[in-house]
Design a protein around this motif. Structure first.
Motif, PDB file in Angstrom:
ATOM      1  N   TYR A 115      -5.620   0.933  35.785  1.00 19.68           N
ATOM      2  CA  TYR A 115      -4.816   2.075  36.207  1.00 19.68           C
ATOM      3  C   TYR A 115      -3.878   2.427  35.066  1.00 19.68           C
ATOM      4  CZ  TYR A 115      -1.803   4.738  39.472  1.00 19.68           C
ATOM      5  OH  TYR A 115      -1.091   5.712  40.133  1.00 19.68           O
ATOM      6  N   GLY A 116      -3.768   3.706  34.768  1.00 18.87           N
ATOM      7  CA  GLY A 116      -2.878   4.093  33.686  1.00 18.87           C
ATOM      8  C   GLY A 116      -2.633   5.580  33.642  1.00 18.87           C
ATOM      9  N   TYR A 117      -1.953   6.021  32.624  1.00 15.66           N
ATOM     10  CA  TYR A 117      -1.667   7.433  32.420  1.00 15.66           C
ATOM     11  C   TYR A 117      -1.490   7.680  30.930  1.00 15.66           C
ATOM     12  CZ  TYR A 117       3.224   6.057  31.942  1.00 15.66           C
ATOM     13  OH  TYR A 117       4.384   5.470  31.522  1.00 15.66           O
ATOM     14  N   ASN A 118      -1.684   8.922  30.533  1.00 15.41           N
ATOM     15  CA  ASN A 118      -1.594   9.331  29.134  1.00 15.41           C
ATOM     16  C   ASN A 118      -2.480   8.473  28.231  1.00 15.41           C
ATOM     17  OD1 ASN A 118       0.194  11.283  29.922  1.00 15.41           O
ATOM     18  ND2 ASN A 118       2.016  10.228  29.197  1.00 15.41           N
ATOM     19  N   ILE A 120      -3.257   5.300  28.464  1.00 15.10           N
ATOM     20  CA  ILE A 120      -2.843   3.905  28.271  1.00 15.10           C
ATOM     21  C   ILE A 120      -2.777   3.224  29.632  1.00 15.10           C
ATOM     22  CG2 ILE A 120      -1.009   2.397  27.397  1.00 15.10           C
ATOM     23  CD1 ILE A 120      -0.148   4.803  25.622  1.00 15.10           C
ATOM     24  N   THR A 121      -3.313   2.012  29.720  1.00 19.97           N
ATOM     25  CA  THR A 121      -3.261   1.296  30.992  1.00 19.97           C
ATOM     26  C   THR A 121      -1.821   0.907  31.313  1.00 19.97           C
ATOM     27  OG1 THR A 121      -3.519  -0.922  30.052  1.00 19.97           O
ATOM     28  CG2 THR A 121      -5.550   0.291  30.588  1.00 19.97           C
ATOM     29  N   GLN A 122      -1.572   0.663  32.586  1.00 23.88           N
ATOM     30  CA  GLN A 122      -0.249   0.189  32.997  1.00 23.88           C
ATOM     31  C   GLN A 122       0.076  -1.128  32.305  1.00 23.88           C
ATOM     32  OE1 GLN A 122       1.345   2.763  34.113  1.00 23.88           O
ATOM     33  NE2 GLN A 122       2.034   1.897  36.039  1.00 23.88           N
ATOM     34  N   LEU A 123      -0.931  -1.997  32.164  1.00 21.70           N
ATOM     35  CA  LEU A 123      -0.713  -3.282  31.495  1.00 21.70           C
ATOM     36  C   LEU A 123      -0.182  -3.063  30.083  1.00 21.70           C
ATOM     37  CD1 LEU A 123      -0.932  -6.353  31.660  1.00 21.70           C
ATOM     38  CD2 LEU A 123      -3.288  -6.144  30.834  1.00 21.70           C
ATOM     39  N   ASP A 124      -0.772  -2.121  29.345  1.00 19.18           N
ATOM     40  CA  ASP A 124      -0.292  -1.829  27.994  1.00 19.18           C
ATOM     41  C   ASP A 124       1.109  -1.232  28.005  1.00 19.18           C
ATOM     42  OD1 ASP A 124      -2.505  -2.879  26.715  1.00 19.18           O
ATOM     43  OD2 ASP A 124      -3.556  -0.953  26.619  1.00 19.18           O
ATOM     44  N   HIS A 125       1.415  -0.394  28.999  1.00 15.70           N
ATOM     45  CA  HIS A 125       2.775   0.143  29.114  1.00 15.70           C
ATOM     46  C   HIS A 125       3.765  -0.995  29.311  1.00 15.70           C
ATOM     47  CE1 HIS A 125       2.376   4.505  29.047  1.00 15.70           C
ATOM     48  NE2 HIS A 125       1.273   4.374  29.753  1.00 15.70           N
ATOM     49  N   TYR A 126       3.434  -1.952  30.180  1.00 18.46           N
ATOM     50  CA  TYR A 126       4.322  -3.096  30.432  1.00 18.46           C
ATOM     51  C   TYR A 126       4.495  -3.927  29.164  1.00 18.46           C
ATOM     52  CZ  TYR A 126       3.418  -2.024  35.375  1.00 18.46           C
ATOM     53  OH  TYR A 126       3.294  -1.413  36.593  1.00 18.46           O
ATOM     54  N   ARG A 127       3.416  -4.149  28.435  1.00 18.35           N
ATOM     55  CA  ARG A 127       3.498  -4.923  27.185  1.00 18.35           C
ATOM     56  C   ARG A 127       4.399  -4.222  26.169  1.00 18.35           C
ATOM     57  NH1 ARG A 127      -2.920  -6.321  26.808  1.00 18.35           N
ATOM     58  NH2 ARG A 127      -2.879  -8.168  28.124  1.00 18.35           N
ATOM     59  N   ARG A 128       4.223  -2.922  26.036  1.00 21.92           N
ATOM     60  CA  ARG A 128       5.052  -2.165  25.080  1.00 21.92           C
ATOM     61  C   ARG A 128       6.518  -2.193  25.481  1.00 21.92           C
ATOM     62  NH1 ARG A 128       1.343   3.132  23.573  1.00 21.92           N
ATOM     63  NH2 ARG A 128      -0.462   1.920  22.907  1.00 21.92           N
ATOM     64  N   ALA A 129       6.782  -2.045  26.776  1.00 26.67           N
ATOM     65  CA  ALA A 129       8.167  -2.086  27.257  1.00 26.67           C
ATOM     66  C   ALA A 129       8.782  -3.451  26.993  1.00 26.67           C
ATOM     67  CB  ALA A 129       8.216  -1.753  28.745  1.00 26.67           C
ATOM     68  N   SER A 130       7.991  -4.505  27.170  1.00 28.68           N
ATOM     69  CA  SER A 130       8.486  -5.869  26.932  1.00 28.68           C
ATOM     70  C   SER A 130       8.810  -6.067  25.460  1.00 28.68           C
ATOM     71  CB  SER A 130       7.432  -6.881  27.381  1.00 28.68           C
ATOM     72  OG  SER A 130       7.853  -8.177  27.101  1.00 28.68           O
ATOM     73  N   ARG A 131       7.915  -5.588  24.561  1.00 24.62           N
ATOM     74  CA  ARG A 131       8.181  -5.717  23.122  1.00 24.62           C
ATOM     75  C   ARG A 131       9.408  -4.926  22.707  1.00 24.62           C
ATOM     76  NH1 ARG A 131       2.250  -5.607  22.512  1.00 24.62           N
ATOM     77  NH2 ARG A 131       2.373  -3.352  22.317  1.00 24.62           N
ATOM     78  N   THR A 132       9.586  -3.741  23.279  1.00 27.34           N
ATOM     79  CA  THR A 132      10.755  -2.919  22.962  1.00 27.34           C
ATOM     80  C   THR A 132      12.031  -3.619  23.429  1.00 27.34           C
ATOM     81  OG1 THR A 132       9.446  -0.901  23.160  1.00 27.34           O
ATOM     82  CG2 THR A 132      11.828  -0.663  23.324  1.00 27.34           C
ATOM     83  N   ALA A 133      12.015  -4.208  24.612  1.00 31.47           N
ATOM     84  CA  ALA A 133      13.179  -4.925  25.121  1.00 31.47           C
ATOM     85  C   ALA A 133      13.492  -6.136  24.270  1.00 31.47           C
ATOM     86  CB  ALA A 133      12.943  -5.339  26.570  1.00 31.47           C
TER      87      ALA A 133
END
Length: 138
Positions: A115-118, A120-133
């Motif tokens: 599941y995703g948008y734009n 990118i999967t939701q999993l990748d969004h979560y990974r990117r958010a974690s790296r940014t944090a």
């Protein structure tokens, strides 16, 4: 990133009621499920009354409605989902007034890898958010 699909048996539903329903469901996704309004999509699909049946019979003068919501699996508790279902029914009743005896609300939980948008999967969004944090806290 919920995607909310509403099937209605009233193609003549006034624009103001359609807007109220879309805004109300978006607000409910935010308040009950903790979702981001900017990433919430509502699609209203109106069908002729003669194409909407309950117990094998057309709904008649009532406005039939069924709500389906796609959310990422594991992001909401049972209590949050129950609050959304109850709130969605109340919103349908208030906005559409006369409902048939059976009005459904379904939450479909989709795995973050599927599941995703734009693009990118939701999993990748979560990974990117974690790296940014992590980068901000360094």
């Amino acid at each position: 990133m919920p995607y909310i699909r509403v099937t209605l048996s009233d193609p003549g539903l006034p624009a103001a009621r359609r807007t109220a329903l879309a805004k109300g469901l978006t607000e409910l996704a935010v308040s009950a499920l903790g979702k981001d309004a900017a990433r919430t999509t509502v699609q209203l699909h109106a069908v002729p009354g003669g194409q909407y049946f309950v117990a094998g019979l057309p709904v008649g003068d009532a406005t039939g409605a069924h709500v389906e919501v796609s959310i990422t699996a594991g992001t909401n508790s049972a209590e949050e989902k129950a609050r959304f279902i109850a709130g969605a029914y109340a919103l349908l009743h208030e906005t559409l007034e006369l409902l048939p005896p059976l009005t459904g609300v379904a939450l479909h939980e989709l795995h973050p890898e599927s599941y995703g948008y734009n693009g990118i999967t939701q999993l990748d969004h979560y990974r990117r958010a974690s790296r940014t944090a992590e980068a901000r806290s360094s």
